[in-house]
Scaffold this active site. Sequence first.
Site, short mmCIF file in Angstrom:
data_model
loop_
_atom_site.label_atom_id
_atom_site.label_comp_id
_atom_site.label_asym_id
_atom_site.label_seq_id
_atom_site.Cartn_x
_atom_site.Cartn_y
_atom_site.Cartn_z
N HIS A 19 0.82 -1.21 0.00
CA HIS A 19 0.00 0.00 0.00
C HIS A 19 0.86 1.27 0.00
O HIS A 19 0.44 2.29 -0.55
CB HIS A 19 -0.97 -0.03 1.18
CG HIS A 19 -2.00 -1.11 1.04
ND1 HIS A 19 -2.59 -1.76 2.09
CD2 HIS A 19 -2.57 -1.66 -0.07
CE1 HIS A 19 -3.45 -2.67 1.65
NE2 HIS A 19 -3.45 -2.63 0.34
N HIS A 42 -7.84 -7.96 -7.80
CA HIS A 42 -8.20 -8.74 -6.61
C HIS A 42 -8.44 -7.74 -5.48
O HIS A 42 -7.53 -7.44 -4.70
CB HIS A 42 -7.07 -9.70 -6.24
CG HIS A 42 -6.82 -10.76 -7.26
ND1 HIS A 42 -6.27 -10.50 -8.49
CD2 HIS A 42 -7.08 -12.10 -7.24
CE1 HIS A 42 -6.18 -11.62 -9.18
NE2 HIS A 42 -6.68 -12.61 -8.44
N SER A 100 -6.77 -1.75 -0.76
CA SER A 100 -6.39 -1.05 -1.99
C SER A 100 -7.53 -0.24 -2.61
O SER A 100 -7.29 0.88 -3.08
CB SER A 100 -5.79 -2.03 -3.00
OG SER A 100 -6.57 -3.19 -3.14
N GLU A 118 -13.64 -8.76 -7.70
CA GLU A 118 -13.56 -9.56 -6.47
C GLU A 118 -14.49 -10.75 -6.65
O GLU A 118 -15.68 -10.61 -6.92
CB GLU A 118 -13.97 -8.72 -5.25
CG GLU A 118 -14.09 -9.49 -3.95
CD GLU A 118 -12.87 -10.33 -3.58
OE1 GLU A 118 -11.75 -9.81 -3.55
OE2 GLU A 118 -13.05 -11.55 -3.35
N ASP A 148 -13.58 -13.16 -12.39
CA ASP A 148 -12.15 -13.47 -12.31
C ASP A 148 -11.33 -12.27 -12.82
O ASP A 148 -11.41 -11.92 -14.01
CB ASP A 148 -11.88 -14.72 -13.18
CG ASP A 148 -10.43 -15.15 -13.11
OD1 ASP A 148 -9.59 -14.40 -12.59
OD2 ASP A 148 -10.14 -16.26 -13.58
N GLY A 149 -10.57 -11.68 -11.92
CA GLY A 149 -9.80 -10.48 -12.29
C GLY A 149 -8.66 -10.77 -13.24
O GLY A 149 -8.25 -9.90 -14.01
N ASP A 169 -3.03 -8.48 -7.25
CA ASP A 169 -2.73 -8.81 -5.85
C ASP A 169 -3.53 -10.03 -5.39
O ASP A 169 -4.37 -9.94 -4.50
CB ASP A 169 -3.08 -7.56 -5.00
CG ASP A 169 -2.86 -7.80 -3.52
OD1 ASP A 169 -1.98 -8.60 -3.16
OD2 ASP A 169 -3.59 -7.18 -2.72
N1 SAM Z 1 -5.97 -5.95 -3.03
C1 SAM Z 1 -6.52 -6.05 -1.68
C2 SAM Z 1 -5.88 -4.99 -0.82
O1 SAM Z 1 -4.70 -4.66 -1.03
O2 SAM Z 1 -6.55 -4.45 0.05
C3 SAM Z 1 -6.33 -7.42 -1.08
C4 SAM Z 1 -6.73 -8.56 -1.95
S1 SAM Z 1 -6.56 -10.17 -1.25
C5 SAM Z 1 -4.84 -10.42 -1.17
C6 SAM Z 1 -7.04 -11.17 -2.62
C7 SAM Z 1 -8.53 -11.14 -2.92
O3 SAM Z 1 -8.75 -11.73 -4.21
C8 SAM Z 1 -9.40 -11.94 -1.96
O4 SAM Z 1 -10.40 -11.11 -1.45
C9 SAM Z 1 -10.01 -13.06 -2.82
O5 SAM Z 1 -11.35 -13.38 -2.45
C10 SAM Z 1 -9.96 -12.46 -4.19
N2 SAM Z 1 -9.87 -13.40 -5.33
C11 SAM Z 1 -9.33 -14.64 -5.35
N3 SAM Z 1 -9.29 -15.11 -6.62
C12 SAM Z 1 -9.77 -14.12 -7.41
C13 SAM Z 1 -9.93 -13.97 -8.82
N4 SAM Z 1 -9.55 -14.93 -9.66
N5 SAM Z 1 -10.45 -12.81 -9.29
C14 SAM Z 1 -10.81 -11.83 -8.45
N6 SAM Z 1 -10.70 -11.90 -7.10
C15 SAM Z 1 -10.17 -13.03 -6.59
#
Ligand code: SAM
Length: 292
Positions: A19, A42, A100, A118, A148-149, A169
Site C-alpha cells: 500500500h 483482486h 487497496s 472480487e 475473475d480479475g 494482488d
Molecule cells: N488488493 C486487496 C488490498 O490490497 O486491500 C487485497 C486482496 S486479497 C490479497 C485477494 C482477494 O482476491 C481476496 O479477497 C479473494 O477473495 C480475491 N480473489 C481470489 N481469486 C480471485 C480472482 N480470480 N479474481 C478476483 N478476485 C479473486
Amino acid sequence: MFSYRHAFHAANHADVLKHAILAQILDYYGRKDAPYWVIDTHAGAGLYALDGEWAGQSGEVIDGLDRLLGHAGPPALVARYLQAVQAFNPDGVANLYPGSPCLALHLMRAGDRLRLFELHPTEVEILKDTIRHQGRQALRQTQIACEDGFTGIRRLLPPPPRRGVILIDPSYEDKQDYKKTLQAVRDGLQRFAQGCYAVWYPLVQRTQAHELARALERLPVEWLHATLTVRKPAADGLGLHGSGMFVINPPWTLYEELQAALPWLRDKLAQDEHARHTLARGEAQKRSPSRK
Ligand code: SAM
C-alpha cells in the site's frame, strides 16, 4: 479459494509494503491533469476494522502498521501512506484500515476511475457496501465486478484515457495464481504497453514465487522490484516472512523514494536479525536484430 479473507491479514507487513508503494504511484499519477484509471484485479473487502472479528483475532497489524506509528520524520513514501491511513481515522486511533480500493479512492481525483474485481461472494458484498459508504462521488467513479480479475482485465485494457495503474494482488493460496499472474501481465502489456502494472507476491518457500519474480524480470519492459523480509523463514515453511512488489513502467521517482524508505521499513518491521530488503530495476531490453 473461498477460505481466504484478507481481513485476517489487514495492515500486516505485506500490506504496508504494497500500500505504501501503491500510494506513491497514485500520488505521482495525480500530479498530471490528465485523468487515469486504477484497475484492481483482486480487490478484497475495501476497508477493514482492525479491532473487528478477523483482524482483531489475528493481530497481524501489531507487526505491521502499528510498528510505523509514533516515529518522527518517516521517509516521504511512508509519510504519504501513513497520512492516507490517518484520513480514515480522524480521531487519531488507527481502527480502520483502507485496503487497496479505499486507498485508491482516497488518492484519486473526481475525473479518475476505479475498476474492481472480487470473486468471493461475501467479500464482494462487503466491498459494494464499503464503496456505497464512501459517498456519491466514489459510487460514480467505481465499478465492481464479481468476476475473475485475471481474465476480466482484458476487456478494460487499454483504459479510455490511456493512463492506468493495474494492481494484481492475488492471495496465491492456489499455486496456479503464480502462472495466472504472469499471464495476466503478458496479456495486459499486449493490450496496454504503457500501463503501470504493480504485482504483489509473497516471499514463501515455494519455487513458484521465485520463478514468478525471475520471469517478470525477463520481460522486455522497464521495471522496479522491491522486497522486504521481516524474519527468518519458519522451519515448517508456514507463515509469511516477507513479500515483494514488482512494478512495470514505474514512476521515475519511485526508485529513489524506495531507496530512502526500504531501510527505514526494514528497521521498524524487523522481527529478527534476518530482516533485509532488496531493490533492483531493469530497462526495456532492445531486441537484437534477427540474423538471416
Ligand atoms: N488488493 C486487496 C488490498 O490490497 O486491500 C487485497 C486482496 S486479497 C490479497 C485477494 C482477494 O482476491 C481476496 O479477497 C479473494 O477473495 C480475491 N480473489 C481470489 N481469486 C480471485 C480472482 N480470480 N479474481 C478476483 N478476485 C479473486
